[in-house]
Design a protein around this motif. Structure first.
Motif, short mmCIF file in Angstrom:
data_model
loop_
_atom_site.label_atom_id
_atom_site.label_comp_id
_atom_site.label_asym_id
_atom_site.label_seq_id
_atom_site.Cartn_x
_atom_site.Cartn_y
_atom_site.Cartn_z
N VAL A 13 15.98 -3.15 -8.18
CA VAL A 13 15.31 -3.21 -9.49
C VAL A 13 13.81 -2.95 -9.37
N ASN A 14 13.25 -3.19 -8.20
CA ASN A 14 11.82 -2.91 -8.02
C ASN A 14 11.53 -1.49 -7.55
N GLY A 15 12.56 -0.63 -7.57
CA GLY A 15 12.31 0.79 -7.32
C GLY A 15 12.52 1.26 -5.90
N GLU A 16 12.97 0.37 -5.02
CA GLU A 16 13.26 0.82 -3.67
C GLU A 16 14.69 1.36 -3.60
N THR A 17 14.96 2.23 -2.64
CA THR A 17 16.33 2.65 -2.36
C THR A 17 16.72 2.17 -0.96
N ILE A 18 18.03 1.97 -0.81
CA ILE A 18 18.59 1.56 0.48
C ILE A 18 19.74 2.50 0.81
N LEU A 19 19.76 2.95 2.04
CA LEU A 19 20.85 3.79 2.53
C LEU A 19 21.61 3.00 3.60
N PHE A 49 3.32 -2.44 6.53
CA PHE A 49 3.96 -1.22 6.05
C PHE A 49 3.53 -0.86 4.61
N GLY A 50 2.64 -1.63 4.02
CA GLY A 50 2.27 -1.42 2.62
C GLY A 50 3.39 -1.90 1.71
N GLU A 51 3.54 -1.24 0.58
CA GLU A 51 4.61 -1.57 -0.38
C GLU A 51 5.88 -0.88 0.09
N LEU A 52 6.96 -1.61 0.23
CA LEU A 52 8.21 -1.00 0.72
C LEU A 52 8.76 -0.01 -0.31
N ILE A 53 9.26 1.12 0.20
CA ILE A 53 9.83 2.11 -0.71
C ILE A 53 11.27 2.50 -0.36
N HIS A 54 11.61 2.53 0.92
CA HIS A 54 12.95 2.99 1.29
C HIS A 54 13.40 2.32 2.58
N MET A 55 14.68 1.93 2.60
CA MET A 55 15.22 1.24 3.77
C MET A 55 16.54 1.90 4.17
#
Lengths: 479, 479
Positions: free
Chosen positions: A331-337, A211-217
């Motif tokens: 803290v690494n810039g991802e968001t979670i919903l 998935f590459g670098e994770l950005i949003h979950m």
């Protein structure tokens, strides 16, 4: 045995029974523990938990006590009975009917009958006092988890498993973390969805960089629980409009949380897998959170539909919004919903989404898209072939053993992991920091909603150690 | 004609061209307008817009001027040319190539060639000064919408259509609302997704109460725009790593917003349909909002993949998070979740979810579930049969006319509605309050993110009239 009802309390004799009744752990107990923790100091806070040295692997057995033999506890007991490396030494409950069901289960297995503790909500203390256990497993109502974990730890037990969630208040989560550190013991929350086959395959893909670098979950608990929150006192599901003392099983205690609390009451099935993929507490951490809640309609409507507009429960004002949606910053810039949606008619879905710079998985439509690898540009692949290709080594090795284990085999793995760690005397693959940070979403989401959807900061239960810790969840095919 | 480039500016002669260049409306113009609005007073604020009395229906034609003849303006012109009730009297652009494409389109239609205004970014003023129009349609870069709408209104035009979005800053949204009220004129934002066939069928179901009382909605703009935000200056899509002065079409101006702004930059395709279903500004309103943004990775990665790590654009720091997720509270207790996801590889999806007390529609898996009506308990129905059954009267009547109209026929309806309202001299079915409240999500989401995901309150553009206004969007099969 005379078991008068939930936690020693007989609702039939309760002339003052309120609709909102549950029997909570006594405040005195909690006060005692708090003083104890305060006095003990926090010298070991944040350190990796030391090996307890109690491991007797290979060849020997884990002596297990089970506190809480309701329907969920019986699932775990059933799975433990299938294992050759577990002796169920003792069980504890206050409900006659549940204990009877459990003893029948054990009889059928042909294994020896454990010692039974009962008759009082604090009977579990006698189970602990026997000092004959390597591990305990707690499957009681939510408000009992933290007090029982704490007393288990204080009694010297080095392996404590608890059903989700870890505790009710934020303070309780801290207490458990500090006590585990103090006792150098292992607390594992039995978050079974971390072991769901598709979830593990996707985690495998994440770790291989697909998935590459994770950005949003995204994830959640979207499950129509109306038929669980209410019953007729006899059948556990879809049978009536009662809850509290007049109800059976979960409706007896769980529904009360929907009366009094507005927040994501059940975050761990969603956040657990997501946190593992994002290496939360292992190089990453949750930093802040905001929750929104809809109006509350579903539970009232259900009572009216099942019991009529004059049913006493039709007067209850439920605080829980029908849909509660929470956003989390990492803290690494991802968001979670995260979503909690348990009061409305809907098909079941945990609603996973795992999105990185190269593509994403969506649970709802069973689809994966990976740039340059999917069959067509901008068109979903059916997830199945990806999930088969990246099937996790644990499932490849143990898939057959999961049959009949409950929840599609997840329950096999979560117990397996706990028992294998206890046998070897090594840390459980999900630890007290995981348990605390996943479960703390509930009180934090309540706080955010109380403050008008204010963003609130996340405690760092590792006290800064998240920067140095390595994620060792499910790295091999062992456990 | 000598059209030196975007808005009269020739990037080939620009020795100081910055990567972030766009040509904005001059500040002097804005200052002049602001003074004007301030002096004009707000006496009519919040009142229903009066009938302008310019309607000449039936039988006559709407005299239309089109400002902005880029690829999107050409779509609208193409649809207008198919109509017998529109005379395109004048067109305006500053780009030679776009004007040439447009005049060829008009020639092919066999209709008479409109007067062409060009050569200067303010050439549109001459178009307005001609005083020969019933209506104007604006399809220019985002930052030009509000200034052109305002000057159009001030020139006496009573029907002003603009492409999404309405404006950039919150203040601009207020200015447009106040000017429309002052001029007793109609401003319609051309939000075409309100007319998507499935969306209209679902709205029809909402209005018939099939979903029960609405509780939670989701929508968004999840569209991999990397191939739109960058090109080679010649082909509009998927052709290179340039943006700004060296690029063609949208990449020339749109991408710059991703450099400087972090928020939901394109909310209206998602929020428009949802707002119509929730009767926003008609008995309901948005009250607060909170937005979260991920880190920014996709656009940089795309430049490197297309142009190499040494491409000058690889140095650009994009502020726009790859996924921006916004939560909105409505005064009637519903929540709305909006997502903006334009920088990553992914299949297109507006991600609609319409959930009420009786069931829900999910766009992603093309499914509907309605308690007691769906085929099986807790199992999705394929949405198609529901959507067919509740096909909106507009689509039943005009479905054949939509063929070839662009975006699956939605573009037919949005222009149709604007023209029919202008012909009749009645309010447009989507009005200036809709435009302002939908489009204001962008500056509000930027503000929330700037403040660390703080919840921010929503302005009430109707000044309290939302309590009394009735929703008359698409009530019949006329327009």
């Amino acid at each position: 045995m005379a078991l008068p009802g939930l936690c020693g309390f007989n609702p039939m004799q309760d002339n003052n029974s309120s609709l909102f009744y549950i029997f909570p752990p006594s405040k005195n107990l909690l006060m005692k523990r708090r003083t104890f923790v305060k006095n003990s100091g926090l010298a070991v806070a944040g350190l990796a938990l030391a090996e307890p040295g109690a491991g007797k692997w290979p060849g020997s057995k884990v002596r297990l006590g089970v506190i809480g033999t309701g329907l969920r506890g019986q699932n775990h007991i059933d799975n433990a009975l299938r294992r050759t490396d577990v002796d169920i030494v003792s069980i504890c409950d206050v409900d006659d009917r549940m204990l009877q069901m459990t003893t029948e289960l054990i009889k059928k297995s042909g294994k020896s009958m454990p010692k039974i503790y009962s008759g009082d909500p604090y009977a579990f203390r006698h189970l602990l006092d026997a000092k004959n256990l390597d591990a305990i497993l707690i499957a009681t109502p939510w408000e009992w988890h933290a007090p029982m974990v704490l007393e288990g730890l204080q009694s010297g037990i080095k392996y404590v498993a608890t059903e989700v969630v870890l505790g009710i208040t934020l303070d309780e989560h801290w207490e458990v973390v500090h006590e585990a550190e103090k006792q150098k013991a292992h607390v594992m929350m039995l978050e079974n969805v971390c072991y769901r086959r598709d979830v593990m395959a996707v985690m495998n893909m994440v770790r291989k960089g697909i998935f590459g670098e994770l950005i949003h979950m995204q994830a959640g608990y979207q499950h129509d629980l109306r038929g669980v929150k209410f019953n007729n006192g006899i059948e556990p599901y879809d049978s009536g409009a009662e809850f509290g003392p007049k109800a059976f099983s979960e409706a007896r205690w769980r529904t009360n949380h929907s009366v009094h609390r507005n927040g994501d009451l059940y975050p761990t099935h969603g956040i657990g897998p997501v946190a593992q993929m994002l290496d939360i507490n292992h190089g990453n951490r949750f930093v802040s959170l905001s929750s929104f809640a809809t109006k509350s309609r579903g539970l009232h409507n259900y009572i009216v539909a099942r019991g009529g507009p004059d049913h006493p429960n039709a007067k209850v004002q439920f605080k829980l919004g029908d849909v509660v949606t929470t956003q989390i910053n990492c803290v690494n810039g991802e968001t979670i919903l995260l979503q909690h949606d348990t009061n409305s008619p809907r098909p079941y879905s945990l609603g996973f989404r795992v999105q990185g710079t190269k593509g994403l998985w969506m649970d709802l439509n069973h689809s994966i898209y990976i740039e340059g690898m999917s069959k067509k540009n901008d068109v979903w692949d059916e997830a199945k072939s990806w999930l088969d290709q990246y099937d996790h080594p644990l499932w490849q090795r143990w898939g057959k053993d999961t049959e009949g284990a409950g929840h599609g085999g997840m329950d096999f793995f979560v117990l397996h992991a706990f028992i294998e760690a206890a046998k070897r005397g090594v840390p459980t693959p999900m630890d007290v920091y995981d348990a605390a940070s996943w479960s703390a979403i509930t009180p934090l989401s309540e706080k955010s909603i109380e403050l008008g959807n204010q963003v609130v900061s996340f405690p760092d239960f590792t006290d800064g150690q998240w920067m140095y810790r390595k994620n060792d969840f499910a790295l091999t095919d062992e456990f």
